[in-house]
Design a protein around this motif. Structure first.
Motif, PDB file in Angstrom:
ATOM      1  N   MET A 117      55.136   6.827 -21.426  1.00 45.49           N
ATOM      2  CA  MET A 117      55.912   5.889 -20.903  1.00 45.49           C
ATOM      3  C   MET A 117      57.447   5.914 -21.268  1.00 45.49           C
ATOM      4  O   MET A 117      58.172   5.726 -20.339  1.00 45.49           O
ATOM      5  CB  MET A 117      55.077   4.391 -21.072  1.00 45.49           C
ATOM      6  N   ARG A 118      57.497   6.149 -22.564  1.00 50.07           N
ATOM      7  CA  ARG A 118      58.895   6.094 -22.850  1.00 50.07           C
ATOM      8  C   ARG A 118      59.660   7.351 -22.237  1.00 50.07           C
ATOM      9  O   ARG A 118      61.001   7.460 -22.313  1.00 50.07           O
ATOM     10  CB  ARG A 118      58.977   5.964 -24.529  1.00 50.07           C
ATOM     11  N   ASP A 119      58.840   8.357 -22.053  1.00 50.05           N
ATOM     12  CA  ASP A 119      59.717   9.626 -21.478  1.00 50.05           C
ATOM     13  C   ASP A 119      59.697   9.485 -19.957  1.00 50.05           C
ATOM     14  O   ASP A 119      60.399  10.282 -19.270  1.00 50.05           O
ATOM     15  CB  ASP A 119      58.638  10.824 -21.700  1.00 50.05           C
ATOM     16  N   GLY A 120      59.343   8.457 -19.485  1.00 54.06           N
ATOM     17  CA  GLY A 120      59.311   8.147 -17.830  1.00 54.06           C
ATOM     18  C   GLY A 120      58.364   8.121 -17.034  1.00 54.06           C
ATOM     19  O   GLY A 120      58.256   8.034 -15.861  1.00 54.06           O
ATOM     20  N   ALA A 121      57.030   8.286 -17.628  1.00 55.26           N
ATOM     21  CA  ALA A 121      55.906   8.075 -16.716  1.00 55.26           C
ATOM     22  C   ALA A 121      55.999   6.876 -16.194  1.00 55.26           C
ATOM     23  O   ALA A 121      56.126   5.810 -16.598  1.00 55.26           O
ATOM     24  CB  ALA A 121      54.672   8.331 -17.628  1.00 55.26           C
ATOM     25  N   PHE A 122      55.026   6.849 -14.868  1.00 48.88           N
ATOM     26  CA  PHE A 122      54.997   5.610 -14.188  1.00 48.88           C
ATOM     27  C   PHE A 122      53.910   4.685 -14.498  1.00 48.88           C
ATOM     28  O   PHE A 122      53.604   3.726 -14.500  1.00 48.88           O
ATOM     29  CB  PHE A 122      54.865   5.839 -12.764  1.00 48.88           C
ATOM     30  N   GLY A 123      53.014   5.322 -15.349  1.00 46.21           N
ATOM     31  CA  GLY A 123      51.779   4.702 -15.704  1.00 46.21           C
ATOM     32  C   GLY A 123      50.589   5.720 -16.133  1.00 46.21           C
ATOM     33  O   GLY A 123      50.852   6.848 -16.302  1.00 46.21           O
ATOM     34  N   VAL A 124      49.469   5.302 -15.954  1.00 50.40           N
ATOM     35  CA  VAL A 124      48.216   6.255 -16.234  1.00 50.40           C
ATOM     36  C   VAL A 124      47.666   6.447 -14.981  1.00 50.40           C
ATOM     37  O   VAL A 124      47.180   5.369 -14.396  1.00 50.40           O
ATOM     38  CB  VAL A 124      47.203   5.878 -17.372  1.00 50.40           C
ATOM     39  N   PHE A 156      56.130  15.091 -22.462  1.00 50.09           N
ATOM     40  CA  PHE A 156      56.115  14.523 -21.099  1.00 50.09           C
ATOM     41  C   PHE A 156      57.674  14.699 -20.517  1.00 50.09           C
ATOM     42  O   PHE A 156      57.462  15.022 -19.424  1.00 50.09           O
ATOM     43  CB  PHE A 156      55.465  13.157 -21.124  1.00 50.09           C
ATOM     44  N   GLY A 157      58.466  14.198 -21.043  1.00 48.21           N
ATOM     45  CA  GLY A 157      59.727  14.302 -20.813  1.00 48.21           C
ATOM     46  C   GLY A 157      60.286  15.549 -20.706  1.00 48.21           C
ATOM     47  O   GLY A 157      61.123  16.158 -19.657  1.00 48.21           O
ATOM     48  N   PRO A 205      51.662  15.595 -22.120  1.00 52.82           N
ATOM     49  CA  PRO A 205      52.275  16.405 -23.140  1.00 52.82           C
ATOM     50  C   PRO A 205      50.898  17.557 -23.571  1.00 52.82           C
ATOM     51  O   PRO A 205      49.708  17.228 -23.260  1.00 52.82           O
ATOM     52  CB  PRO A 205      52.381  15.462 -24.237  1.00 52.82           C
ATOM     53  N   SER A 206      51.175  18.459 -24.104  1.00 50.94           N
ATOM     54  CA  SER A 206      50.261  19.484 -24.551  1.00 50.94           C
ATOM     55  C   SER A 206      50.141  19.698 -26.151  1.00 50.94           C
ATOM     56  O   SER A 206      50.959  19.541 -26.698  1.00 50.94           O
ATOM     57  CB  SER A 206      50.619  20.814 -23.984  1.00 50.94           C
ATOM     58  N   ASN A 207      48.964  20.114 -26.448  1.00 54.16           N
ATOM     59  CA  ASN A 207      48.804  20.505 -27.832  1.00 54.16           C
ATOM     60  C   ASN A 207      47.451  21.711 -27.988  1.00 54.16           C
ATOM     61  O   ASN A 207      47.271  22.048 -26.966  1.00 54.16           O
ATOM     62  CB  ASN A 207      48.126  19.370 -28.790  1.00 54.16           C
ATOM     63  N   GLY A 218      66.865  18.351  -5.864  1.00 53.97           N
ATOM     64  CA  GLY A 218      65.970  17.228  -6.486  1.00 53.97           C
ATOM     65  C   GLY A 218      66.168  16.976  -7.860  1.00 53.97           C
ATOM     66  O   GLY A 218      66.604  18.042  -8.514  1.00 53.97           O
ATOM     67  N   ARG A 219      65.643  15.831  -8.167  1.00 50.87           N
ATOM     68  CA  ARG A 219      65.948  15.381  -9.555  1.00 50.87           C
ATOM     69  C   ARG A 219      64.468  14.810 -10.217  1.00 50.87           C
ATOM     70  O   ARG A 219      63.842  14.542  -9.410  1.00 50.87           O
ATOM     71  CB  ARG A 219      67.085  14.480  -9.649  1.00 50.87           C
ATOM     72  N   ALA A 220      64.508  14.777 -11.399  1.00 50.57           N
ATOM     73  CA  ALA A 220      63.446  13.990 -12.187  1.00 50.57           C
ATOM     74  C   ALA A 220      63.901  12.510 -11.943  1.00 50.57           C
ATOM     75  O   ALA A 220      64.798  12.067 -12.270  1.00 50.57           O
ATOM     76  CB  ALA A 220      63.384  14.655 -13.591  1.00 50.57           C
ATOM     77  N   VAL A 221      62.614  11.820 -11.514  1.00 51.80           N
ATOM     78  CA  VAL A 221      62.739  10.271 -11.450  1.00 51.80           C
ATOM     79  C   VAL A 221      61.844   9.675 -12.393  1.00 51.80           C
ATOM     80  O   VAL A 221      60.710  10.263 -12.550  1.00 51.80           O
ATOM     81  CB  VAL A 221      62.517   9.861  -9.963  1.00 51.80           C
ATOM     82  N   ARG A 222      62.113   8.612 -13.155  1.00 49.06           N
ATOM     83  CA  ARG A 222      61.324   7.990 -14.027  1.00 49.06           C
ATOM     84  C   ARG A 222      61.123   6.658 -13.841  1.00 49.06           C
ATOM     85  O   ARG A 222      61.558   6.072 -13.340  1.00 49.06           O
ATOM     86  CB  ARG A 222      61.982   8.236 -15.488  1.00 49.06           C
TER      87      ARG A 222
END
Length: 600
Positions: free
Chosen positions: A242-249, A189-190, A160-162, A590-594
């Motif tokens: 993570m709730r948006d679908g990140a696999f981790g850090v 992020f999502g 995410p940006s700011n 292609g699709r977004a995978v989470r």
């Protein structure tokens, strides 16, 4: 009241996933009922229920595609077998004994006689963020080597940006900066993942959350430890992503500002994602003189953070460190034996690649003052010494690497184009200066090229590739060969997977075909928690590769990298052909995978 609609499941895995979403008493009752069902029917395994068995019952169609007569390497590591594969929509509809689908109705048929059919390859370390937001989403260099999913995120992400992150964005990359403005807020992020899918991409794409992004979101480019309030902000960013679908850090601990993060800070990020089933993946703090110590740090973060650990592009860099490779592998084996969930990725080349700016010590970039510090004559003289001399106690990525082992690629300034693909020693000679001062002069001129560094031992590459816990990643962005005028790149962008299957499987026999495919498919899918991908199985998504095991090989070289691999005949992503008969179709299915923490 509307009548309740029955719930239908395609497989036992869907039944278990549904039970997991139930609450308390209903869940307990459902689990008991499921256990009773398996006991009464005498089912040997969960795979005995539903349509997700390796050989689903043949049907008469209609199917969109039947791939007949091929040798199935299903991604699990099991021995190959002959079967026909039917695709309907975006799913594998059936994997049936040979000829049992001969009479089935199908829009298209492919005769795979003499060929191998595998799941699509999952690139565990892609770098195509820009190409998937505002560039060529066809990913030609990737799909022509069998890649059907690319995983981003090493070190930093555009979301995410700011305001702090936008202030650090490359002012010359206005398209990306403009896109980043749409990736703010709680679900930034999502929004990024959705934007890549909307843009149109040939491969599936997912991402880790960059640890440097987390830090910059809270602290900008400032060095030092975060305050309590800043650390709280970091935890919140991790949980939301993570709730948006990140696999981790994902961390990259040699590049500023990510390199400013201390071990406790990274442990806190890991703890924040642990309840959401994330993994910590890292470009470690050192791959050279402090390699083993950096591995210990990574393991501590995984252990104390309560998450699995993955090490990016495992290597021992620099001739003086090559003898450490057996100890490095033994350390990982020992940790696994003791119960630490640690795995790694690699690319099958003895040369690495990153930015030329990484030759400068990380502290020089603190607070965004890289160029200011390089312009100061006194500071510049000290920096040049530190770039070359590890005994001064300051880490820099080119220490111990001779200038003739560094090839500089991707110049943007016309004045430097004549040096494209030259070794740093040649460039320094042409500029009448030392290698360290040549790097500084190039950076001060506003150029930021990459480098290909010949710092690894081929014997170590071969030693690593045999390990059962090793996965494959290109560590490269997607290219279109028509863009070759932009400059050179590392050949791994075009050839990583065919190189393994041609060089290390067919020619050197270091791996079986089945194990090599497992490292490219089900192993990364399992690590990521990718559901219904990474295997050839009825009911799974139709990410499928048809290849010729007798001809597959990479053609890209360091001097001529923009050459497509050969031997990949057909590639399907979500049931749509992106490579057909060896030719790129231009389709972008292609699709977004989470990841597992995704809340829809």
């Amino acid at each position: 009241m509307q009548p309740t609609q029955p719930i239908r499941f395609r497989s036992a895995s869907e039944i278990v996933a549904h039970i997991g979403r139930l609450r308390y008493a209903p869940r307990a009752f459902a689990l008991f009922a499921l256990f009773a069902l398996f006991t009464l029917c005498g089912c040997a395994s969960m795979g005995a229920v539903g349509a997700s068995t390796p050989h689903a019952a043949a049907a008469d169609g209609p199917f969109d595609m039947v791939i007949a007569n091929g040798r199935i390497v299903d991604g699990t590591g099991n021995p190959w077998y002959y079967a026909d594969v039917a695709i309907k929509g975006d799913r594998i509809a059936s994997i049936a004994p040979p000829h049992s689908l001969d009479a089935a109705r199908a829009t298209r048929r492919i005769d795979a006689r003499g060929l191998v059919v595998t799941p699509g390859f999952i690139d565990m370390q892609g770098q195509s963020a820009e190409a998937f937001v505002h560039g060529d989403g066809r990913a030609i260099s990737k799909i022509t080597q069998g890649v059907t999913s690319e995983i981003l995120g090493e070190g930093d992400t555009p979301a995410p940006s700011n305001d702090k992150l936008l202030a650090l964005a490359d002012p010359g990359d206005s398209l990306m900066t403009r896109a980043m403005r749409g990736f703010g807020g709680e679900h930034g992020f999502g929004a990024w993942l959705d934007a890549m899918q909307r843009h149109g991409i040939a491969v599936n794409v997912g991402s880790y959350l960059g640890a440097a992004t987390v830090r910059s979101y809270a602290m900008g480019a400032a060095p030092g430890a975060p305050s309590a309030a800043q650390l709280d902000a970091m935890r919140l960013v991790v949980r939301n992503a993570m709730r948006d679908g990140a696999f981790g850090v994902a961390s990259a601990l040699i590049y500023p500002p990510g390199s400013y993060a201390g071990t406790p800070e990274l442990i806190e990020m890991a703890r924040a994602m642990s309840p959401l089933h994330g993994t910590y993946i890292t470009h470690m703090r050192s791959e050279g003189d402090s390699l083993l110590e950096a591995t210990d740090e990574a393991m501590r973060i995984g252990r104390d953070g309560g998450v699995p650990l993955i090490i990016y592009h495992l290597k021992a860099a620099g001739p003086s460190n090559w003898p450490k490779e057996p100890a490095l592998l033994a350390k990982i084996d020992s940790a696994r034996a003791a119960g630490l969930d640690v795995t790694a990725t690699m690319y099958p080349y003895p040369a690495s690649s990153n930015g030329l700016a990484s030759c400068v010590p990380a502290y020089v970039s603190a607070d965004g003052k890289l160029l200011d510090n390089l312009r100061d004559p006194t500071k510049r003289a000290r920096i040049a010494r530190e770039m070359n001399d590890a005994s001064l106690g300051v880490s820099a990525d080119c220490q111990g690497i001779a200038p003739d082992k560094i090839m500089v690629v991707g110049f943007s300034r016309p004045a430097f184009k004549k040096y494209e693909g030259k070794r740093l020693s040649e460039i320094a000679q042409g500029m009448g200066t030392s290698g360290q001062d040549a790097v500084i002069d190039i950076l001060l001129a506003g150029d930021s090229p990459g480098r290909v560094t010949f710092s690894m031992d081929e014997a170590n590459v071969e030693m690593q590739i045999r390990k059962p816990w090793m996965m494959i990643g290109t560590d490269a962005e997607a290219w279109n060969p028509a863009d070759s005028l932009q400059g050179l790149t590392h050949p791994r962008a075009y050839g990583s997977y065919p190189r393994i299957l041609g060089r290390y499987v067919r020619e050197q026999k270091l791996l079986t075909l089945e194990d090599a495919v497992r490292k490219m498919t089900s192993l990364p899918a399992d690590r990521l928690g990718l559901r219904e991908r990474g295997q050839l199985r009825a009911g799974f998504f139709a990410d499928v590769v048809v290849l010729d095991p007798t001809t597959i090989i990479d053609r890209a070289t360091y001097d001529k990298p923009h050459q497509l691999s050969v031997g990949i005949r057909d590639v399907f992503v979500n049931g749509v052909a992106v490579v057909s008969g060896g030719a790129v179709t231009g389709a972008k299915p292609g699709r977004a995978v989470r990841g597992n923490g995704w809340v829809q």
